[in-house]
Design a protein around this motif. Structure first.
Motif, PDB file in Angstrom:
ATOM      1  N   ALA A   1      19.821 -32.630 -99.808  1.00 52.39           N
ATOM      2  CA  ALA A   1      19.995 -34.232-100.088  1.00 52.39           C
ATOM      3  C   ALA A   1      20.737 -34.363-101.679  1.00 52.39           C
ATOM      4  O   ALA A   1      22.215 -35.081-101.623  1.00 52.39           O
ATOM      5  CB  ALA A   1      19.303 -34.684-101.152  1.00 52.39           C
TER       6      ALA A   1
ATOM      7  N   THR B   1      19.328 -40.295-100.705  1.00 51.64           N
ATOM      8  CA  THR B   1      17.787 -40.245 -99.226  1.00 51.64           C
ATOM      9  C   THR B   1      18.569 -41.437 -98.404  1.00 51.64           C
ATOM     10  O   THR B   1      20.182 -41.215 -98.619  1.00 51.64           O
ATOM     11  CB  THR B   1      17.064 -41.652 -99.874  1.00 51.64           C
ATOM     12  OG1 THR B   1      18.120 -42.800-100.880  1.00 51.64           O
ATOM     13  CG2 THR B   1      16.428 -40.619-101.409  1.00 51.64           C
ATOM     14  N   HIS B   2      18.035 -40.980 -97.639  1.00 49.20           N
ATOM     15  CA  HIS B   2      17.659 -41.254 -96.055  1.00 49.20           C
ATOM     16  C   HIS B   2      18.576 -43.020 -95.736  1.00 49.20           C
ATOM     17  O   HIS B   2      19.351 -43.055 -94.866  1.00 49.20           O
ATOM     18  CB  HIS B   2      16.461 -41.708 -95.148  1.00 49.20           C
ATOM     19  CG  HIS B   2      15.552 -42.806 -96.263  1.00 49.20           C
ATOM     20  ND1 HIS B   2      14.877 -42.312 -97.159  1.00 49.20           N
ATOM     21  CD2 HIS B   2      15.686 -43.800 -95.057  1.00 49.20           C
ATOM     22  CE1 HIS B   2      14.484 -43.968 -97.452  1.00 49.20           C
ATOM     23  NE2 HIS B   2      14.178 -44.880 -96.070  1.00 49.20           N
ATOM     24  N   ASP B   3      18.183 -43.648 -96.822  1.00 49.86           N
ATOM     25  CA  ASP B   3      19.057 -44.770 -96.367  1.00 49.86           C
ATOM     26  C   ASP B   3      20.710 -45.098 -97.187  1.00 49.86           C
ATOM     27  O   ASP B   3      20.980 -46.388 -97.375  1.00 49.86           O
ATOM     28  CB  ASP B   3      18.130 -46.421 -97.145  1.00 49.86           C
ATOM     29  CG  ASP B   3      17.300 -45.774 -98.777  1.00 49.86           C
ATOM     30  OD1 ASP B   3      18.015 -44.706 -99.121  1.00 49.86           O
ATOM     31  OD2 ASP B   3      16.473 -46.620 -98.776  1.00 49.86           O
TER      32      ASP B   3
ATOM     33  N   MET C   1      10.164 -41.105 -92.452  1.00 51.63           N
ATOM     34  CA  MET C   1      10.795 -41.350 -91.444  1.00 51.63           C
ATOM     35  C   MET C   1      10.887 -41.229 -90.099  1.00 51.63           C
ATOM     36  O   MET C   1      10.780 -41.295 -88.742  1.00 51.63           O
ATOM     37  CB  MET C   1      12.162 -41.832 -92.546  1.00 51.63           C
ATOM     38  CG  MET C   1      12.895 -42.596 -93.140  1.00 51.63           C
ATOM     39  SD  MET C   1      11.687 -44.780 -93.447  1.00 51.63           S
ATOM     40  CE  MET C   1      12.799 -45.175 -91.582  1.00 51.63           C
ATOM     41  N   THR C   2      11.023 -39.850 -89.987  1.00 52.38           N
ATOM     42  CA  THR C   2      10.996 -39.572 -88.651  1.00 52.38           C
ATOM     43  C   THR C   2       9.133 -39.619 -88.001  1.00 52.38           C
ATOM     44  O   THR C   2       9.383 -40.216 -86.648  1.00 52.38           O
ATOM     45  CB  THR C   2      10.889 -37.932 -88.697  1.00 52.38           C
ATOM     46  OG1 THR C   2      12.248 -37.378 -89.573  1.00 52.38           O
ATOM     47  CG2 THR C   2      11.139 -36.604 -87.647  1.00 52.38           C
TER      48      THR C   2
ATOM     49  N   LYS D   1      24.496 -34.152-100.265  1.00 53.10           N
ATOM     50  CA  LYS D   1      24.838 -35.431 -99.205  1.00 53.10           C
ATOM     51  C   LYS D   1      25.819 -36.129-100.362  1.00 53.10           C
ATOM     52  O   LYS D   1      26.540 -37.033-100.068  1.00 53.10           O
ATOM     53  CB  LYS D   1      23.391 -35.999 -98.731  1.00 53.10           C
ATOM     54  CG  LYS D   1      24.294 -37.061 -98.658  1.00 53.10           C
ATOM     55  CD  LYS D   1      22.475 -37.778 -97.976  1.00 53.10           C
ATOM     56  CE  LYS D   1      22.455 -39.168 -96.491  1.00 53.10           C
ATOM     57  NZ  LYS D   1      23.131 -39.994 -97.714  1.00 53.10           N
TER      58      LYS D   1
ATOM     59  N   ALA E   1      14.134 -36.386-101.831  1.00 52.94           N
ATOM     60  CA  ALA E   1      14.480 -37.069-100.218  1.00 52.94           C
ATOM     61  C   ALA E   1      14.203 -36.238 -99.305  1.00 52.94           C
ATOM     62  O   ALA E   1      13.975 -36.864 -97.636  1.00 52.94           O
ATOM     63  CB  ALA E   1      16.310 -36.825-100.545  1.00 52.94           C
TER      64      ALA E   1
ATOM     65  N   ASN F   1      13.084 -38.532 -96.049  1.00 51.57           N
ATOM     66  CA  ASN F   1      12.951 -37.735 -94.732  1.00 51.57           C
ATOM     67  C   ASN F   1      11.926 -37.656 -93.716  1.00 51.57           C
ATOM     68  O   ASN F   1      11.944 -37.859 -91.824  1.00 51.57           O
ATOM     69  CB  ASN F   1      14.122 -37.235 -94.420  1.00 51.57           C
ATOM     70  CG  ASN F   1      15.052 -37.145 -94.974  1.00 51.57           C
ATOM     71  OD1 ASN F   1      15.954 -38.899 -95.429  1.00 51.57           O
ATOM     72  ND2 ASN F   1      15.952 -36.467 -95.766  1.00 51.57           N
TER      73      ASN F   1
END
Lengths: 243, 243
Positions: free
Chosen positions: B113, B75-77, A190-191, B116, A183, A187
């Motif tokens: 993560a 994860t981010h999504d 994506m940044t 989360k 993860a 991330n």
């Protein structure tokens, strides 16, 4: 990047009652992706005129292209034409060309159910397919497709080239690590690549990999650079293979 | 007949981009039918907080029971929790029990993560499944299910008895006539049995029949009388077999 958007409206009690599994929206979704159109929403609703009308009004205004699936046969539960007409504040009319075609095809006496197949929202356009008897009906930005998968697929395939946009470029990474372990790398990617379409899909019990990562963009170079960066971040030991 | 209603919210870019075929909403649809709950709507939307929030607000107010599928990983999504919280005007919090469970399970250092996975909308209730490590998370009338089909199915099956309503009674007629030829009989049946759920499903290329008719009601006697009446209207020569 402005691109064409789409919505799919699946109409049919049989889907909601679990009698039939919708094969049509997955088929259209794949086809739209192939021609580079962004599918934003799929909504499945019952064979009810008011519900269809309300949804059609929203879809018509929200997306560049709208597809409906189902509810266009000759029986009592086929109310899609009526629903679409209501949603666009139009009347249902008997389309003279469709009526003529039906009368030619049937030859003998035409019953009410057969004639119902000629009913369309006023202003509808007929799209003649070369290899199909019955035309596809379009009104405004809405393409009205039948629920029978075999026919829907042929009709959609005959239409799809008119929606061609810039394609998506896809790279794939299969990793043997689990999502929690990767993860941070996702991330970070994506940044650095905020416009990237990055998907992370865990698979249970697969002998080869734990998570499939999809790296996508309409910009091929951008996708490739993000792919390369993510490979570096993940480190070689996490990676099973790439596509 | 007042009955419990339901809506399904499928959350995931992978469905809209055609990468993954949604198996979850068909599974839940069949399960809800078996326990007699009326599924009113399935909506598939992307992994976007605002879109999820708006839809959750509508579903929460419109249906007795709501199921979400997807977007609950590390994860981010995975933004379903955030979207649901926003839709209900609540904060996202780290649930102490979930956090404790995760720390016990992982033993070593817990990364962001992993933590989360303990985030839920404030006020969420944990439903402990006997044969599953991770609890199912419920907030108000919303059951938050994961997108991985194997896990979703187990979780839904563990929940389903709490939704049990009066069942639907189903009879089936297979006919060798086409829809146009039987539409009059279907209309007549609907006139005499206005509360009937009557479905007409043509099948292309089937060796045995052309149309499958489903006759349903929560009132078993009503379904049976409608079935008998429709058999008479169709006449014996149209009928291949019944169930």
């Amino acid at each position: 990047m402005a691109e064409r958007t789409a919505g799919i409206l699946v109409i049919g009690n049989e889907i909601l009652s679990g009698k039939v599994t919708d094969e049509n929206s997955p088929f259209i979704a794949r086809g739209l992706r192939e021609v580079g159109v962004e599918l934003c929403r799929i909504v499945t609703i019952p064979d009810e005129v008011d519900v269809i009308a309300k949804e059609v009004r929203t879809f018509h205004q929200s997306y560049d292209v709208v597809f409906t699936s189902g509810g266009v046969g000759p029986t009592h539960d086929d109310v899609t034409m009526e629903g679409i007409a209501a949603g666009l504040d139009r009347k249902v009319i008997v389309h003279p060309e469709l009526e003529k075609g039906i009368r030619t095809f049937i030859k003998g006496e035409v019953n009410a159910a057969q004639l119902k197949m000629a009913e369309v929202p006023e202003g509808a356009v007929l799209i003649q397919d070369d290899n199909m008897g019955f035309p596809t009906i379009q009104i405004e930005n809405i393409y009205i497709l039948p629920g029978i998968p075999e026919i829907l697929r042929k009709k959609f395939d005959a239409l799809r080239e008119r929606f061609q946009e810039a394609p998506y470029h896809l790279r794939v990474i299969y990793t043997c690590w689990n999502e929690s372990a990767i993860a941070g790398s996702l991330n970070q990617t994506m940044t650095e690549f905020p416009d990237l379409l990055l998907g992370s899909y865990p698979k249970i019990g697969h002998p080869e990999y734990r998570v499939k990562l999809t790296i996508e963009s309409k910009d091929e170079d951008y996708a490739q650079r993000a792919f390369d960066r993510l490979l570096t971040l993940l480190t070689a030991e996490a990676i099973v293979r790439t596509e």
